[in-house]
Design a protein around this motif. Structure first.
Motif, PDB file in Angstrom:
ATOM      1  N   LEU A   1       0.870  -1.211  -0.176  1.00 39.48           N
ATOM      2  CA  LEU A   1      -0.226   0.065  -0.001  1.00 39.48           C
ATOM      3  C   LEU A   1       0.786   1.130  -0.127  1.00 39.48           C
ATOM      4  O   LEU A   1       0.458   2.098  -0.585  1.00 39.48           O
ATOM      5  N   GLU A   2       2.061   1.128   0.650  1.00 36.79           N
ATOM      6  CA  GLU A   2       2.839   2.451   0.785  1.00 36.79           C
ATOM      7  C   GLU A   2       3.374   2.583  -0.760  1.00 36.79           C
ATOM      8  O   GLU A   2       3.370   3.775  -1.106  1.00 36.79           O
TER       9      GLU A   2
ATOM     10  N   GLU B   1       0.729   4.071  -2.846  1.00 37.89           N
ATOM     11  CA  GLU B   1       0.282   5.540  -2.795  1.00 37.89           C
ATOM     12  C   GLU B   1       1.191   6.463  -3.275  1.00 37.89           C
ATOM     13  O   GLU B   1       0.968   7.660  -3.451  1.00 37.89           O
ATOM     14  N   HIS B   2       2.484   6.187  -2.574  1.00 40.30           N
ATOM     15  CA  HIS B   2       3.674   7.027  -3.328  1.00 40.30           C
ATOM     16  C   HIS B   2       3.710   7.351  -4.876  1.00 40.30           C
ATOM     17  O   HIS B   2       3.784   8.227  -5.308  1.00 40.30           O
TER      18      HIS B   2
ATOM     19  N   LEU C   1       0.913   6.925  -6.901  1.00 41.90           N
ATOM     20  CA  LEU C   1      -0.320   7.510  -7.332  1.00 41.90           C
ATOM     21  C   LEU C   1      -0.183   9.185  -6.877  1.00 41.90           C
ATOM     22  O   LEU C   1      -0.529   9.913  -7.712  1.00 41.90           O
ATOM     23  N   GLU C   2       0.775   9.319  -6.065  1.00 39.34           N
ATOM     24  CA  GLU C   2       0.860  10.873  -5.768  1.00 39.34           C
ATOM     25  C   GLU C   2       1.680  11.366  -6.713  1.00 39.34           C
ATOM     26  O   GLU C   2       1.730  12.615  -7.173  1.00 39.34           O
TER      27      GLU C   2
ATOM     28  N   ARG D   1      -2.585   3.909 -13.798  1.00 38.88           N
ATOM     29  CA  ARG D   1      -3.416   4.621 -12.485  1.00 38.88           C
ATOM     30  C   ARG D   1      -4.565   3.974 -12.052  1.00 38.88           C
ATOM     31  O   ARG D   1      -4.867   3.824 -10.919  1.00 38.88           O
TER      32      ARG D   1
ATOM     33  N   SER E   1      -5.379   2.624  -8.450  1.00 38.28           N
ATOM     34  CA  SER E   1      -6.335   2.881  -7.708  1.00 38.28           C
ATOM     35  C   SER E   1      -7.188   1.623  -7.110  1.00 38.28           C
ATOM     36  O   SER E   1      -7.375   1.506  -6.268  1.00 38.28           O
TER      37      SER E   1
ATOM     38  N   GLN F   1      -5.206   0.198  -4.358  1.00 40.68           N
ATOM     39  CA  GLN F   1      -5.049   0.920  -3.143  1.00 40.68           C
ATOM     40  C   GLN F   1      -6.400   0.501  -2.662  1.00 40.68           C
ATOM     41  O   GLN F   1      -6.438   0.301  -1.230  1.00 40.68           O
ATOM     42  N   SER F   2      -7.456   0.448  -3.040  1.00 44.85           N
ATOM     43  CA  SER F   2      -8.711   0.086  -2.434  1.00 44.85           C
ATOM     44  C   SER F   2      -8.732  -1.286  -1.954  1.00 44.85           C
ATOM     45  O   SER F   2      -9.139  -1.483  -0.447  1.00 44.85           O
TER      46      SER F   2
ATOM     47  N   SER G   1      -6.116  -1.238   1.018  1.00 43.25           N
ATOM     48  CA  SER G   1      -6.602  -0.450   2.203  1.00 43.25           C
ATOM     49  C   SER G   1      -7.549  -1.385   3.094  1.00 43.25           C
ATOM     50  O   SER G   1      -7.797  -1.221   4.374  1.00 43.25           O
TER      51      SER G   1
END
Length: 373
Positions: free
Chosen positions: A145-146, A149-150, A152-153, A168, A172, A175-176, A179
């Protein structure tokens, strides 16, 4: 001058390049028996470290290769091999995140995982073992996840192309999933989507075998536990195996003549370490083809769907570069031809195929090629 070689063993055969085995990471919490299992795999011949990752290449038991060796009586018989990487115990909890990330760097470079869980220090039910698996997978999901998220940012600052937009969207979805504490295997991604994410080397996207390390007292109970946990493992690319790592290491370190007596003393039918290695091999979704002759009978590892030129390259880059044709026959047809290439050719069972031919699992294949000097 142009020289033509066949890879069937004879005096003009070129020397094979060393083939690098696929790698499987053995991971788990500290004191779960990972290194004990590794000792069983390496037959106790590899010196192990408790603080660094241990490596050992292990041959895959193969009755078909044994059959070819009986036919040809070669000077050398070489099985397919898988490399196992025994990673030091990975601590759980947020307070150990830094150490966990450090250890998991070695896991990035493996193609599949064996996750070992403790069921020997106390009696463990299917329910409690599922909880152990879920908790361990959650820690791995947080690592992935880390990364997601990095990335996607950073992508917010990039100019989008259709391919980046697809990446992307996949991230996403990842990520869901992560999470929610679930591994990326649960997404059931297509091979095409997985290829877009290859560079990230996500841990929870790798195929996995959950190994339940028990004290073996009842083989039937062990197999029932394995069946219960397998039914509950609803992820793609996940399987379960129940074994006694300590017992398997003790068996592996005994002379072959003493192993049967040892097993009978414990009331067991046999070692399961070869079964474990075979399942680990299947986890990688690999196939095997053979070269066979009086000098050597050898099993070669290929990915499903590999074409003839690619299979030739597993033996030597020169064979792929100068590929002319592949001479192939299934093991069943070879048996029908009285274990003779000459008879197989007379019966039309020995086929000549071009470079785009997809080599099938368990075929004997010899390659014609030429090299110019």
């Amino acid at each position: 001058m142009t020289q033509v070689y066949w890879t069937r063993a004879h005096k003009h055969e070129r020397v094979y390049e060393k083939e690098l085995p696929m790698k499987i990471g053995i991971i788990g919490l500290p004191q779960t028996g990972k290194t004990t299992l590794f000792g069983a795999l390496s037959r106790g011949t590899t010196q192990v470290s408790q603080s660094k990752t241990n490596l050992a290449a292990v041959g895959v038991a193969d009755t078909d290769l044994d059959y070819l060796a009986e036919v040809f009586k070669p000077k050398k018989t070489t099985p397919a091999s898988v490399e196992f990487a025994d990673v030091p115990g990975i601590p759980s909890g947020q307070e150990n995140a830094s150490r966990r990330n450090e250890l998991l760097k070695d896991v990035k470079n493996v193609e599949a995982l064996v996750e070992v869980f403790d069921a020997f220090t106390q009696a463990a039910s299917a329910t409690s073992l599922r909880e152990q698996i879920e908790n361990f997978e959650l820690d791995l999901a947080l690592v992935d996840l880390e990364i997601v998220e990095h990335r996607l940012e950073r992508m917010k600052k990039e100019k989008m192309t259709p391919l980046l937009e697809r990446e992307r969207d996949l991230l996403s979805s990842a990520q869901s999933c992560l999470s929610g504490g679930k591994g990326l295997r649960s997404l059931g991604l297509s091979d095409e989507d997985k290829s877009l994410l290859t560079s990230y080397a996500f841990i929870t996207l790798k195929p996995v075998m959950y190994v339940i390390n028990i004290t073996m007292t009842d083989e039937t109970a062990a197999r029932n536990l394995e069946a219960d946990l397998t039914a509950a493992a609803d992820q793609v690319d996940a399987t379960v195996m129940v074994l006694d790592a300590k017992l398997e290491r003790e068996i592996a370190e005994l002379p072959a003549a003493e192993q049967l007596e040892f097993l009978q003393e414990f009331g067991l039918s046999g070692s399961v370490i070869d079964t474990f290695i075979g399942r680990a091999y299947q986890l990688l979704k690999l196939e095997t083809f053979y070269t066979a002759g009086e000098d050597e009978c050898k099993a070669w590892v290929i990915e499903t769907g590999t074409r003839a030129r690619g299979a030739a390259g597993k033996i030597h880059t020169d064979i792929a570069r100068g590929f002319i044709a592949a001479e192939v026959i299934s093991l069943d047809d070879f048996r029908k031809a009285d274990n003779s290439f000459k008879v197989a050719k007379e019966k039309g069972l020995l086929r000549i195929e071009g470079e785009s031919y997809i080599v099938k699992n368990k075929e004997i294949a010899h390659f014609r090629f030429n090299v110019s000097h």
